[in-house]
Write a protein that holds these residues in place. Structure first.
Motif, mmCIF file in Angstrom:
data_model
loop_
_atom_site.group_PDB
_atom_site.id
_atom_site.type_symbol
_atom_site.label_atom_id
_atom_site.label_comp_id
_atom_site.label_asym_id
_atom_site.label_seq_id
_atom_site.Cartn_x
_atom_site.Cartn_y
_atom_site.Cartn_z
ATOM 1 N N VAL A 76 8.214 -1.109 -29.251
ATOM 2 C CA VAL A 76 9.666 -1.239 -29.426
ATOM 3 C C VAL A 76 10.353 0.049 -28.985
ATOM 4 N N GLU A 77 9.730 1.182 -29.265
ATOM 5 C CA GLU A 77 10.305 2.469 -28.886
ATOM 6 C C GLU A 77 10.383 2.620 -27.363
ATOM 7 N N GLN A 84 16.504 -1.414 -19.346
ATOM 8 C CA GLN A 84 16.664 -2.235 -18.140
ATOM 9 C C GLN A 84 15.334 -2.587 -17.472
ATOM 10 N N ARG A 85 14.240 -2.095 -18.019
ATOM 11 C CA ARG A 85 12.926 -2.326 -17.390
ATOM 12 C C ARG A 85 12.469 -3.768 -17.596
ATOM 13 N N ASP A 86 11.945 -4.372 -16.528
ATOM 14 C CA ASP A 86 11.391 -5.726 -16.589
ATOM 15 C C ASP A 86 9.902 -5.575 -16.905
ATOM 16 N N TRP A 87 9.549 -5.690 -18.172
ATOM 17 C CA TRP A 87 8.189 -5.431 -18.632
ATOM 18 C C TRP A 87 7.232 -6.536 -18.196
ATOM 19 N N TYR A 116 5.015 -14.347 -10.921
ATOM 20 C CA TYR A 116 3.929 -14.381 -11.897
ATOM 21 C C TYR A 116 4.310 -15.204 -13.116
ATOM 22 N N ILE A 117 3.299 -15.594 -13.850
ATOM 23 C CA ILE A 117 3.419 -15.929 -15.261
ATOM 24 C C ILE A 117 2.876 -14.682 -15.953
ATOM 25 N N HIS A 118 3.660 -14.071 -16.814
ATOM 26 C CA HIS A 118 3.212 -12.810 -17.426
ATOM 27 C C HIS A 118 3.788 -12.634 -18.818
ATOM 28 N N GLY A 119 3.182 -11.723 -19.571
ATOM 29 C CA GLY A 119 3.693 -11.369 -20.887
ATOM 30 C C GLY A 119 4.914 -10.486 -20.761
ATOM 31 N N THR A 120 5.700 -10.464 -21.842
ATOM 32 C CA THR A 120 6.908 -9.641 -21.866
ATOM 33 C C THR A 120 7.070 -9.034 -23.253
ATOM 34 N N GLY A 121 8.033 -8.156 -23.395
ATOM 35 C CA GLY A 121 8.272 -7.486 -24.672
ATOM 36 C C GLY A 121 8.577 -8.464 -25.792
ATOM 37 N N GLU A 122 8.092 -8.145 -26.957
ATOM 38 C CA GLU A 122 8.300 -9.009 -28.121
ATOM 39 C C GLU A 122 9.774 -9.078 -28.531
ATOM 40 N N ASP A 123 10.586 -8.179 -27.994
ATOM 41 C CA ASP A 123 12.016 -8.198 -28.282
ATOM 42 C C ASP A 123 12.771 -9.179 -27.381
ATOM 43 N N VAL A 135 7.946 -16.178 -14.684
ATOM 44 C CA VAL A 135 7.899 -16.971 -15.908
ATOM 45 C C VAL A 135 7.345 -16.061 -16.992
ATOM 46 N N ARG A 136 8.193 -15.687 -17.934
ATOM 47 C CA ARG A 136 7.796 -14.804 -19.028
ATOM 48 C C ARG A 136 7.266 -15.616 -20.202
ATOM 49 N N MET A 137 6.263 -15.035 -20.876
ATOM 50 C CA MET A 137 5.683 -15.665 -22.071
ATOM 51 C C MET A 137 5.470 -14.597 -23.144
ATOM 52 N N ARG A 138 5.345 -15.039 -24.381
ATOM 53 C CA ARG A 138 4.905 -14.160 -25.457
ATOM 54 C C ARG A 138 3.509 -13.662 -25.102
ATOM 55 N N ASN A 139 3.193 -12.438 -25.470
ATOM 56 C CA ASN A 139 1.899 -11.849 -25.129
ATOM 57 C C ASN A 139 0.727 -12.661 -25.667
ATOM 58 N N ARG A 140 0.796 -13.074 -26.908
ATOM 59 C CA ARG A 140 -0.319 -13.853 -27.476
ATOM 60 C C ARG A 140 -0.490 -15.167 -26.724
ATOM 61 N N ASP A 141 0.613 -15.759 -26.270
ATOM 62 C CA ASP A 141 0.551 -17.026 -25.537
ATOM 63 C C ASP A 141 -0.035 -16.841 -24.141
#
Length: 159
Positions: A76-77, A84-87, A116-123, A135-141
């Motif tokens: 989160v920090e 503005q970063r696309d994680w 890509y299909i990739h994970g993104t920040g939990e926020d 296509v962004r997804m929750r990391n666990r998913d």
């Protein structure tokens, strides 16, 4: 197995070999909507396949840049310091279009667009189009999906 991404519903469905849906995940596709043109920041439609699976065995929240782990883990920090970063996190499923002139080759090539299909920040919210084309997804998913599919898996992206 095959994958269907529904832009309107903001979902990714994984179908088993028998054709039955075995997983449904919330996703976030492009803020700019559907579209295939390079530089549009849109999510490309049509038939694709997973060209490469990147990140096997990496820890949850691994940060990728240029498809390589940076050695960082998302927090989160970090997100607050770089709003503005696309994680691109945890895993990458790199897509390749299969329809020449629509999502493959020239100015509409999904792979050259680094879709890509990739994970993104939990926020980041799911179920709302907010990405830059991927296509962004929750990391666990995305980690779970990564373990269930293989390179060559068919992916359909529809409105």
């Amino acid at each position: 197995m095959r994958v269907r991404i529904a832009i309107g519903a903001q979902t990714l469905t994984l179908f088993g070999t028998d054709g039955a849906a075995i997983r449904i995940y919330p996703v976030s596709t492009a803020l700019n909507g559907p579209g295939e043109t390079e530089g549009s920041n849109c999510t490309p439609r049509g038939r694709h396949r997973i060209r490469a699976l990147i990140g096997r065995g990496m820890p949850w929240g691994t940060v990728f840049r240029g498809r390589r782990p940076t050695g960082e883990r998302w927090s989160v920090e970090m997100a607050a310091a770089q709003p503005q970063r696309d994680w691109i996190l945890s895993r990458i499923l790199w897509l390749c279009g299969e329809e020449p002139g629509f999502n493959r080759l020239g100015a509409v090539d999904s792979m050259r667009r680094y879709i890509y299909i990739h994970g993104t920040g939990e926020d980041q919210p799911m179920g709302r189009p907010l990405s830059h084309g991927c296509v962004r997804m929750r990391n666990r998913d995305v980690i779970e999906l990564f373990e269930l599919v293989e390179a060559g898996t068919k992916v359909e992206i529809c409105e």
